[in-house]
Design a protein around this motif. Structure first.
Motif, PDB file in Angstrom:
ATOM      1  N   VAL A   1      47.341  35.630  38.136  1.00 49.28           N
ATOM      2  CA  VAL A   1      46.743  34.395  37.611  1.00 49.28           C
ATOM      3  C   VAL A   1      45.221  34.509  37.609  1.00 49.28           C
ATOM      4  O   VAL A   1      44.559  34.165  36.625  1.00 49.28           O
ATOM      5  N   VAL A   2      44.659  35.014  38.690  1.00 46.22           N
ATOM      6  CA  VAL A   2      43.198  35.202  38.787  1.00 46.22           C
ATOM      7  C   VAL A   2      42.736  36.201  37.729  1.00 46.22           C
ATOM      8  O   VAL A   2      41.722  35.978  37.050  1.00 46.22           O
ATOM      9  N   LEU A   3      43.474  37.293  37.578  1.00 43.69           N
ATOM     10  CA  LEU A   3      43.143  38.306  36.573  1.00 43.69           C
ATOM     11  C   LEU A   3      43.116  37.692  35.182  1.00 43.69           C
ATOM     12  O   LEU A   3      42.134  37.846  34.444  1.00 43.69           O
ATOM     13  N   ILE A   4      44.163  36.997  34.823  1.00 45.83           N
ATOM     14  CA  ILE A   4      44.258  36.402  33.488  1.00 45.83           C
ATOM     15  C   ILE A   4      43.139  35.389  33.278  1.00 45.83           C
ATOM     16  O   ILE A   4      42.487  35.379  32.227  1.00 45.83           O
ATOM     17  N   GLN A   5      42.886  34.541  34.252  1.00 42.38           N
ATOM     18  CA  GLN A   5      41.828  33.537  34.100  1.00 42.38           C
ATOM     19  C   GLN A   5      40.478  34.201  33.897  1.00 42.38           C
ATOM     20  O   GLN A   5      39.674  33.767  33.062  1.00 42.38           O
ATOM     21  N   HIS A   6      40.224  35.270  34.620  1.00 44.95           N
ATOM     22  CA  HIS A   6      38.961  35.993  34.467  1.00 44.95           C
ATOM     23  C   HIS A   6      38.840  36.561  33.052  1.00 44.95           C
ATOM     24  O   HIS A   6      37.786  36.442  32.419  1.00 44.95           O
ATOM     25  N   LEU A   7      39.903  37.170  32.550  1.00 38.90           N
ATOM     26  CA  LEU A   7      39.869  37.773  31.218  1.00 38.90           C
ATOM     27  C   LEU A   7      39.743  36.713  30.129  1.00 38.90           C
ATOM     28  O   LEU A   7      38.992  36.898  29.165  1.00 38.90           O
ATOM     29  N   VAL A   8      40.441  35.603  30.286  1.00 38.84           N
ATOM     30  CA  VAL A   8      40.322  34.496  29.326  1.00 38.84           C
ATOM     31  C   VAL A   8      38.892  33.966  29.314  1.00 38.84           C
ATOM     32  O   VAL A   8      38.294  33.761  28.246  1.00 38.84           O
TER      33      VAL A   8
ATOM     34  N   ASN B   1      36.090  35.479  30.265  1.00 43.92           N
ATOM     35  CA  ASN B   1      35.098  36.460  29.831  1.00 43.92           C
ATOM     36  C   ASN B   1      35.220  36.871  28.375  1.00 43.92           C
ATOM     37  O   ASN B   1      34.214  37.205  27.742  1.00 43.92           O
ATOM     38  N   PHE B   2      36.439  36.887  27.855  1.00 46.50           N
ATOM     39  CA  PHE B   2      36.628  37.373  26.491  1.00 46.50           C
ATOM     40  C   PHE B   2      37.033  36.285  25.509  1.00 46.50           C
ATOM     41  O   PHE B   2      37.108  36.535  24.307  1.00 46.50           O
ATOM     42  N   GLY B   3      37.298  35.086  26.002  1.00 46.77           N
ATOM     43  CA  GLY B   3      37.633  33.975  25.111  1.00 46.77           C
ATOM     44  C   GLY B   3      38.905  34.189  24.317  1.00 46.77           C
ATOM     45  O   GLY B   3      38.998  33.753  23.173  1.00 46.77           O
ATOM     46  N   VAL B   4      39.857  34.880  24.906  1.00 47.74           N
ATOM     47  CA  VAL B   4      41.118  35.154  24.219  1.00 47.74           C
ATOM     48  C   VAL B   4      42.261  34.453  24.934  1.00 47.74           C
ATOM     49  O   VAL B   4      42.145  34.060  26.085  1.00 47.74           O
ATOM     50  N   GLU B   5      43.357  34.323  24.234  1.00 44.68           N
ATOM     51  CA  GLU B   5      44.539  33.689  24.798  1.00 44.68           C
ATOM     52  C   GLU B   5      45.422  34.755  25.444  1.00 44.68           C
ATOM     53  O   GLU B   5      45.855  35.701  24.793  1.00 44.68           O
ATOM     54  N   LEU B   6      45.652  34.604  26.731  1.00 52.33           N
ATOM     55  CA  LEU B   6      46.511  35.504  27.495  1.00 52.33           C
ATOM     56  C   LEU B   6      47.326  34.664  28.465  1.00 52.33           C
ATOM     57  O   LEU B   6      46.916  33.554  28.815  1.00 52.33           O
ATOM     58  N   SER B   7      48.442  35.213  28.912  1.00 51.61           N
ATOM     59  CA  SER B   7      49.249  34.506  29.902  1.00 51.61           C
ATOM     60  C   SER B   7      49.679  35.469  30.996  1.00 51.61           C
ATOM     61  O   SER B   7      49.636  36.695  30.818  1.00 51.61           O
ATOM     62  N   VAL B   8      50.105  34.923  32.095  1.00 54.88           N
ATOM     63  CA  VAL B   8      50.608  35.743  33.186  1.00 54.88           C
ATOM     64  C   VAL B   8      51.822  36.536  32.706  1.00 54.88           C
ATOM     65  O   VAL B   8      52.023  37.681  33.120  1.00 54.88           O
TER      66      VAL B   8
END
Length: 80
Positions: free
Chosen positions: A38-45, A47-54
């Motif tokens: 969850v922390v990883l995905i939130q960081h990537l979202v 920083n990169f402004g993209v849609e990702l999910s766990v």
């Protein structure tokens, strides 16, 4: 190493308390858990402004797969 892969590697190293990450390393095999994902995905979202999910990480938790997914989403966002 691209900016995206360097950023993902930095987050993985921080979350997993590791100094190095290889392309075939699996997030969960290295000690990551669902809360870390969850922390990883939130960081990537953030920083990169993209849609990702766990679920994306659970689908394929290899470093190279996560980097590839982020790169694809960044390219897709640039087109739209």
């Amino acid at each position: 190493m691209t900016d995206i892969s360097a950023e993902v590697a930095a987050v993985w190293c921080e979350l997993l308390r590791s100094n190095t990450i290889d392309a075939d390393d699996n997030f969960f095999a290295l000690g990551g858990d669902s809360m870390d994902a969850v922390v990883l995905i939130q960081h990537l979202v953030d920083n990169f402004g993209v849609e990702l999910s766990v679920a994306d990480v659970f689908r394929d938790a290899r470093f190279s797969a996560v980097v590839s997914l982020v790169q694809q989403r960044v390219r897709l966002a640039a087109v739209n």
